[in-house]
Write an enzyme that holds these catalytic residues in place. Structure first.
Site, PDB file in Angstrom:
ATOM      1  N   THR A  68      38.739  40.602   1.135  1.00 35.38           N
ATOM      2  CA  THR A  68      37.354  40.976   1.344  1.00 35.38           C
ATOM      3  C   THR A  68      37.302  42.302   2.063  1.00 35.38           C
ATOM      4  O   THR A  68      38.017  42.517   3.037  1.00 35.38           O
ATOM      5  CB  THR A  68      36.615  39.928   2.212  1.00 35.38           C
ATOM      6  OG1 THR A  68      36.623  38.692   1.531  1.00 35.38           O
ATOM      7  CG2 THR A  68      35.188  40.336   2.477  1.00 35.38           C
ATOM      8  N   LYS A 105      29.903  39.137  -2.373  1.00 38.43           N
ATOM      9  CA  LYS A 105      30.050  38.858  -0.946  1.00 38.43           C
ATOM     10  C   LYS A 105      28.959  39.488  -0.099  1.00 38.43           C
ATOM     11  O   LYS A 105      28.989  39.384   1.123  1.00 38.43           O
ATOM     12  CB  LYS A 105      31.411  39.362  -0.467  1.00 38.43           C
ATOM     13  CG  LYS A 105      32.577  38.800  -1.265  1.00 38.43           C
ATOM     14  CD  LYS A 105      33.847  39.534  -0.933  1.00 38.43           C
ATOM     15  CE  LYS A 105      34.920  39.268  -1.945  1.00 38.43           C
ATOM     16  NZ  LYS A 105      36.082  40.109  -1.728  1.00 38.43           N
ATOM     17  N   GLY A 133      26.778  40.321   4.675  1.00 40.34           N
ATOM     18  CA  GLY A 133      28.064  40.345   4.002  1.00 40.34           C
ATOM     19  C   GLY A 133      29.019  39.468   4.779  1.00 40.34           C
ATOM     20  O   GLY A 133      28.944  39.387   6.001  1.00 40.34           O
ATOM     21  N   SER A 143      39.735  42.170   5.200  1.00 43.51           N
ATOM     22  CA  SER A 143      41.102  42.696   5.133  1.00 43.51           C
ATOM     23  C   SER A 143      41.147  44.202   4.891  1.00 43.51           C
ATOM     24  O   SER A 143      42.045  44.873   5.362  1.00 43.51           O
ATOM     25  CB  SER A 143      41.889  41.962   4.047  1.00 43.51           C
ATOM     26  OG  SER A 143      41.219  42.037   2.809  1.00 43.51           O
TER      27      SER A 143
END
Length: 186
Positions: free
Chosen positions: A15, A47, A59, A138
């Site tokens: 993500t 997302k 988000g 990430s």
């Protein structure tokens, strides 16, 4: 969140959420990649969502079911405190920190309305960035760094900064792709 992963959990990654505030406009972008270990299992996940009758962008990064639970809870808080994003976020963070069920949820959220942006964490944090830029997930730090480098360019809007920064993050982070969901509040 890998450090807190329970034994047997599959190791979901993937993500990047970026929120950029510039000249009265807010753009929130999320990539579409979901990975399981070294395998991409989905490339078009959504997302980033509009909640609170479309006035709030949200988000999420982390476990999907956990994130949806938190989105539902935040929407309920926004119904209870209409037009008060900060209050709704603080109330959610208190519940998230103290509720036995909620505190097991592994996710982070970036939320924004026309006036303010916040990061919400399971530690009870409600953080407002001083520069109007948020990056989580990430690839969040890559997107955040790129957005901060671009934010002062007078020829770029919030949307353009978000798109370019996400493209840069996608070139660096193997858990980030170029299939964006982008929402804007003018």
């Amino acid at each position: 969140m890998d450090e807190q992963r329970r034994p047997g959990d599959p190791g979901w990654h993937g993500t990047t959420i970026l929120c950029v505030r510039k000249h009265g406009s807010v753009a929130m972008a999320g990539d579409g990649q979901v990975s399981l270990g070294q395998t991409v299992v989905k490339g078009n996940a959504r997302k980033v969502r509009r909640i609170g009758n479309g006035a709030v962008l949200a988000g999420f990064a982390g476990a999907t079911a956990d994130a949806f639970t938190l989105l539902e809870r935040l929407e309920a808080k926004l119904e209870r405190f209409p037009g008060q994003l900060e209050r709704a976020c603080v109330e959610l963070a208190k519940d998230w920190r103290t509720d036995r069920y909620l505190r097991r949820l592994e996710a982070m959220m970036a939320v924004s309305d026309k006036g303010r942006s916040f990061i919400l964490t399971g530690n009870g944090d409600v953080l407002e960035p001083e520069d109007g830029v948020i990056g989580i997930g990430s690839g969040g730090n890559y997107a955040l760094a790129a957005a901060r480098a671009l934010i002062d360019r007078p020829d770029m809007t919030a949307e353009q900064v978000a798109r370019r920064a996400m493209a840069i993050a996608g070139e660096i982070c193997v858990y980030t792709n170029d299939r964006l969901t982008l929402e804007i509040i003018e």
